[in-house]
Design a protein around this motif. Structure first.
Motif, mmCIF file in Angstrom:
data_model
loop_
_atom_site.group_PDB
_atom_site.id
_atom_site.type_symbol
_atom_site.label_atom_id
_atom_site.label_comp_id
_atom_site.label_asym_id
_atom_site.label_seq_id
_atom_site.Cartn_x
_atom_site.Cartn_y
_atom_site.Cartn_z
ATOM 1 N N ARG A 1 0.852 -1.184 0.000
ATOM 2 C CA ARG A 1 0.000 0.000 0.000
ATOM 3 C C ARG A 1 0.888 1.234 0.000
ATOM 4 N NH1 ARG A 1 -5.310 -0.931 0.605
ATOM 5 N NH2 ARG A 1 -5.608 1.320 0.808
ATOM 6 N N GLU B 1 -5.700 6.109 -7.295
ATOM 7 C CA GLU B 1 -6.476 4.889 -7.065
ATOM 8 C C GLU B 1 -6.801 4.205 -8.387
ATOM 9 O OE1 GLU B 1 -8.615 1.786 -5.375
ATOM 10 O OE2 GLU B 1 -7.163 3.150 -4.460
ATOM 11 N N PRO C 1 -5.120 0.418 -8.206
ATOM 12 C CA PRO C 1 -6.363 0.115 -7.467
ATOM 13 C C PRO C 1 -6.126 -0.719 -6.219
ATOM 14 C CG PRO C 1 -6.254 -1.084 -9.555
ATOM 15 C CD PRO C 1 -5.158 -0.093 -9.583
ATOM 16 N N ILE D 1 -4.103 2.582 -2.329
ATOM 17 C CA ILE D 1 -3.884 3.985 -1.978
ATOM 18 C C ILE D 1 -4.476 4.334 -0.612
ATOM 19 C CG2 ILE D 1 -4.260 6.379 -2.694
ATOM 20 C CD1 ILE D 1 -2.367 4.758 -4.487
ATOM 21 N N ASP D 2 -3.683 5.032 0.209
ATOM 22 C CA ASP D 2 -4.122 5.597 1.482
ATOM 23 C C ASP D 2 -3.991 7.114 1.409
ATOM 24 O OD1 ASP D 2 -4.330 3.025 2.702
ATOM 25 O OD2 ASP D 2 -2.175 3.059 3.113
ATOM 26 N N ALA E 1 -14.364 6.531 -5.470
ATOM 27 C CA ALA E 1 -13.117 5.846 -5.112
ATOM 28 C C ALA E 1 -13.145 5.422 -3.647
ATOM 29 C CB ALA E 1 -11.924 6.765 -5.375
ATOM 30 N N ILE F 1 -11.032 5.024 -1.004
ATOM 31 C CA ILE F 1 -9.703 5.357 -0.507
ATOM 32 C C ILE F 1 -9.778 5.596 0.993
ATOM 33 C CG2 ILE F 1 -7.810 7.026 -0.629
ATOM 34 C CD1 ILE F 1 -8.707 7.629 -3.504
#
Length: 340
Positions: free
Chosen positions: A71, A95, A99, A102-103, A158, A160
């Motif tokens: 990540r 993202e 995919p 993502i943070d 998204a 996220i």
């Protein structure tokens, strides 16, 4: 089971270039992925000659292409510097490119001084009162809330994870109120760590994103095959803090033998305070220190960091740190089973 992640400030070394800093960051991220680190985060800073992660989303795209599964994210984006729509678009783009990896950690400090804030052309007069509103606006863009007059493209829909970052009690209170994961910057501002964690856990309200409180804490590691080597590589970061606190920030300096011992007592006291959540030593030392920190805080995740001048020594330090952390976590799990 406690997770182990890595925070990289993408240091620019004395005598080196920004391009090399980016190459070193990509190499470190790929190595961290091999070692089993859960996340690799970079942080937004501006006007800092020794930190190359100002364009945080662009750096993360570079890191994403150098890795495949770890990540990646911001630890964090300083939201007062940005319109929430722009951050939704940037991280929505990330993202789409990477995919499920993502943070997005959000901080309310500008990550700079007033001169830089003016250059960024953001009005910071709203202060702390504006930050919760901006966080919720950003959440609305990701949720594709039809009450928003503009759709974030990319970004709308998204999934996220949003984190609240902090080094005081404010972030703990906001993360608890919004039901979001919380990351405490104990790697450079440890004073309020225990109180902040207690407030976050006590006041946490479950949300659609998170049912139970989740805490991450920053932790410095300078690990080597001998204590003397570890103490030496730690002096680059010690120099960086002394230079920052005396108004003379610059590129990351080479290690200096005996640097700490030759400092005035006032500077030694400052470093002892700022870097109190740290481990300097061999794998045995780091394992002992991390185990003690986990017993103290019961955090769900540790994010390790450490600015080290030599890229090979930095990679070796994080390899030792991961091995030590695994042993410390196993020790913690064993103790929990014994008391169950």
């Amino acid at each position: 089971m406690t997770r182990i992640s890595l925070l990289d400030l993408v240091p620019v070394r004395e005598g080196d270039s920004v391009a090399t800093a980016f190459a070193n960051a990509a190499d470190l991220a790929a190595y961290a992925e091999q070692l089993g680190y859960h996340r690799y985060w970079v942080a937004e800073h501006h006007g800092m000659p020794g930190i190359a992660s100002a364009a945080t989303a662009v750096v993360l795209a570079h890191i994403g292409h150098a890795t495949s599964s770890i990540r990646i994210g911001a630890g964090g984006i300083m939201l007062p510097n940005h319109a929430p729509l722009l951050i939704a678009e940037q991280f929505g783009t990330l993202e789409a490119l990477f995919p499920g990896r993502i943070d997005l950690g959000l901080g309310r400090a500008p990550g700079s001084d007033q001169r830089v804030a003016q250059a960024i052309r953001r009005n910071l007069s709203g202060g702390a009162d504006q930050f919760p509103r901006d966080v919720m606006e950003l959440q609305a863009y990701f949720a594709d809330d039809d009450r928003q007059s503009v759709q974030a493209t990319p970004g709308a829909g998204a999934d996220i994870p949003i984190w609240i970052l902090g080094s005081s009690l404010y972030g703990a209170q906001l993360a608890a109120a919004l039901g979001l994961p919380y990351a405490f910057a104990s790697h450079f501002a440890p004073a309020a760590l225990d109180e902040a964690i207690a407030i976050y856990r006590r006041d946490f309200r479950p949300s659609a994103k998170l049912k139970y409180p989740y805490v991450m804490a920053g932790y410095n590691v300078f690990a080597a095959d001998t204590v003397e080597q570890a103490q030496l590589i730690a002096t680059s970061m010690q120099q960086a803090f002394v230079r920052l606190r005396t108004g003379n920030p610059g590129k990351l300096q080479p290690p200096v033998p005996g640097y700490y011992e030759e400092l005035p007592m006032q500077a030694q006291a400052m470093l002892a305070d700022v870097l109190s959540v740290s481990s300097i030593g061999t794998q045995v030392d780091v394992e002992r220190d991390i185990a003690a920190f986990l017993r103290r805080t019961q955090v769900d995740e540790l994010i390790l960091t450490g600015q080290i001048f030599d890229p090979a020594a930095r990679k070796h330090s994080f390899a030792i740190a991961m091995a030590a952390a695994k042993q410390a976590i196993a020790q913690q799990a064993g103790a929990s089973r014994e008391t169950a």
